[in-house]
Design a protein around this motif. Structure first.
Motif, PDB file in Angstrom:
ATOM      1  N   LYS A  75       5.977  -4.172   6.990  1.00  0.00           N
ATOM      2  CA  LYS A  75       7.230  -3.347   6.649  1.00  0.00           C
ATOM      3  C   LYS A  75       6.838  -2.103   5.889  1.00  0.00           C
ATOM      4  O   LYS A  75       6.406  -2.042   4.874  1.00  0.00           O
ATOM      5  N   MET A  76       7.395  -1.083   6.701  1.00  0.00           N
ATOM      6  CA  MET A  76       7.322   0.357   5.827  1.00  0.00           C
ATOM      7  C   MET A  76       8.476   0.742   5.370  1.00  0.00           C
ATOM      8  O   MET A  76       9.686   0.653   6.060  1.00  0.00           O
ATOM      9  N   GLU A  77       8.626   1.111   4.158  1.00  0.00           N
ATOM     10  CA  GLU A  77       9.789   1.670   3.337  1.00  0.00           C
ATOM     11  C   GLU A  77       9.531   3.004   3.064  1.00  0.00           C
ATOM     12  O   GLU A  77       8.576   3.567   2.714  1.00  0.00           O
ATOM     13  N   PRO A  78      10.567   3.831   3.445  1.00  0.00           N
ATOM     14  CA  PRO A  78      10.432   5.427   3.421  1.00  0.00           C
ATOM     15  C   PRO A  78      10.266   5.622   1.709  1.00  0.00           C
ATOM     16  O   PRO A  78      10.757   4.870   1.018  1.00  0.00           O
ATOM     17  N   ASN A  79       9.911   6.693   1.654  1.00  0.00           N
ATOM     18  CA  ASN A  79       9.681   7.070   0.305  1.00  0.00           C
ATOM     19  C   ASN A  79      11.053   7.299  -0.279  1.00  0.00           C
ATOM     20  O   ASN A  79      12.010   7.767   0.315  1.00  0.00           O
ATOM     21  N   VAL A 115       0.959  -1.271  -0.034  1.00  0.00           N
ATOM     22  CA  VAL A 115      -0.060  -0.086  -0.043  1.00  0.00           C
ATOM     23  C   VAL A 115       0.775   1.210  -0.013  1.00  0.00           C
ATOM     24  O   VAL A 115       1.599   1.364   0.816  1.00  0.00           O
ATOM     25  N   GLY A 116       0.767   2.142  -1.134  1.00  0.00           N
ATOM     26  CA  GLY A 116       1.490   3.418  -0.921  1.00  0.00           C
ATOM     27  C   GLY A 116       0.621   4.393  -0.122  1.00  0.00           C
ATOM     28  O   GLY A 116      -0.542   4.472   0.055  1.00  0.00           O
ATOM     29  N   MET A 117       1.783   5.003   1.004  1.00  0.00           N
ATOM     30  CA  MET A 117       0.991   5.979   1.888  1.00  0.00           C
ATOM     31  C   MET A 117       1.916   7.244   1.641  1.00  0.00           C
ATOM     32  O   MET A 117       3.014   7.115   1.068  1.00  0.00           O
ATOM     33  N   ILE A 118       1.450   8.389   2.426  1.00  0.00           N
ATOM     34  CA  ILE A 118       2.291   9.674   2.330  1.00  0.00           C
ATOM     35  C   ILE A 118       3.664   9.492   2.744  1.00  0.00           C
ATOM     36  O   ILE A 118       4.555   9.875   2.399  1.00  0.00           O
ATOM     37  N   SER A 119       3.684   8.571   3.796  1.00  0.00           N
ATOM     38  CA  SER A 119       5.069   8.376   4.872  1.00  0.00           C
ATOM     39  C   SER A 119       5.809   7.269   4.094  1.00  0.00           C
ATOM     40  O   SER A 119       6.985   7.539   4.326  1.00  0.00           O
ATOM     41  N   GLY A 120       5.394   6.865   3.013  1.00  0.00           N
ATOM     42  CA  GLY A 120       6.253   5.703   2.039  1.00  0.00           C
ATOM     43  C   GLY A 120       5.396   4.565   1.786  1.00  0.00           C
ATOM     44  O   GLY A 120       4.091   4.507   1.559  1.00  0.00           O
ATOM     45  N   LEU A 121       6.063   3.441   1.541  1.00  0.00           N
ATOM     46  CA  LEU A 121       5.390   2.235   1.035  1.00  0.00           C
ATOM     47  C   LEU A 121       5.524   1.025   1.747  1.00  0.00           C
ATOM     48  O   LEU A 121       6.365   0.771   2.461  1.00  0.00           O
ATOM     49  N   LYS A 122       4.159   0.586   2.108  1.00  0.00           N
ATOM     50  CA  LYS A 122       3.816  -0.462   3.224  1.00  0.00           C
ATOM     51  C   LYS A 122       3.835  -1.822   2.559  1.00  0.00           C
ATOM     52  O   LYS A 122       2.802  -1.834   1.614  1.00  0.00           O
ATOM     53  N   ARG A 123       4.768  -2.680   2.717  1.00  0.00           N
ATOM     54  CA  ARG A 123       4.579  -4.097   1.948  1.00  0.00           C
ATOM     55  C   ARG A 123       4.469  -4.928   3.097  1.00  0.00           C
ATOM     56  O   ARG A 123       5.442  -5.216   4.015  1.00  0.00           O
TER      57      ARG A 123
END
Length: 154
Positions: free
Chosen positions: A138-142, A127-135
């Motif tokens: 796990k959250m990956e920063p933009n 899921v793409g979010m304002i703060s980054g990509l959530k896979r």
């Protein structure tokens, strides 16, 4: 669109292959799809595609589309995420006519496969979010936006 100068079929294949290599380097995420489209230019009106110094024979198939189809015939030539959107079913019968209607159908096709890609990402937990990509969990920063600098590399 047609090339500004005459271009051999072989040179066209080389340039498309190089362009795809640049795209895969500029967008290294394997979940990011790369689509190439067949041209909708009239195959009868093309003047820039050549075979050596002679123009290619006139047919109902645009020479660039023939080259693309041959390149994608063996998918091993490119990473799996690189695909061809073949619109010759729309452009062949028209021979350059009704371009606006052709563009609308192509836009609809793009809408459909983008929707399917987003559905696939969601199903896999991406899921793409304002703060980054959530896979998954796990959250990956933009990614930091940086210009692609390797255009001069083959």
């Amino acid at each position: 669109h047609e090339a500004a100068e005459n271009m051999s079929w072989h040179m066209y294949v080389q340039q498309v292959t190089t362009f795809i290599r640049h795209l895969t380097k500029a967008f290294p995420d394997d979940s990011f799809p790369i689509w190439l489209f067949t041209t909708t230019e009239s195959p009868v009106g093309t003047t820039k595609c050549t075979q050596g110094k002679r123009p290619l024979p006139r047919t109902s198939n645009h020479p660039c589309n023939l080259a693309l189809k041959l390149m994608f015939e063996n998918q091993a030539n490119f990473p799996e995420r690189v695909r061809l959107l073949d619109n010759t079913d729309l452009s062949l019968p028209q021979l350059g006519e009704n371009k606006e209607a052709t563009r609308m159908v192509i836009a609809h096709r793009i809408f459909v496969f983008v929707g399917k890609q987003v559905e696939e990402w969601r199903r896999s937990g991406q899921v793409g979010m304002i703060s980054g990509l959530k896979r998954g969990d796990k959250m990956e920063p933009n990614f930091k936006l940086m210009p692609y600098e390797d255009w001069d590399q083959p």
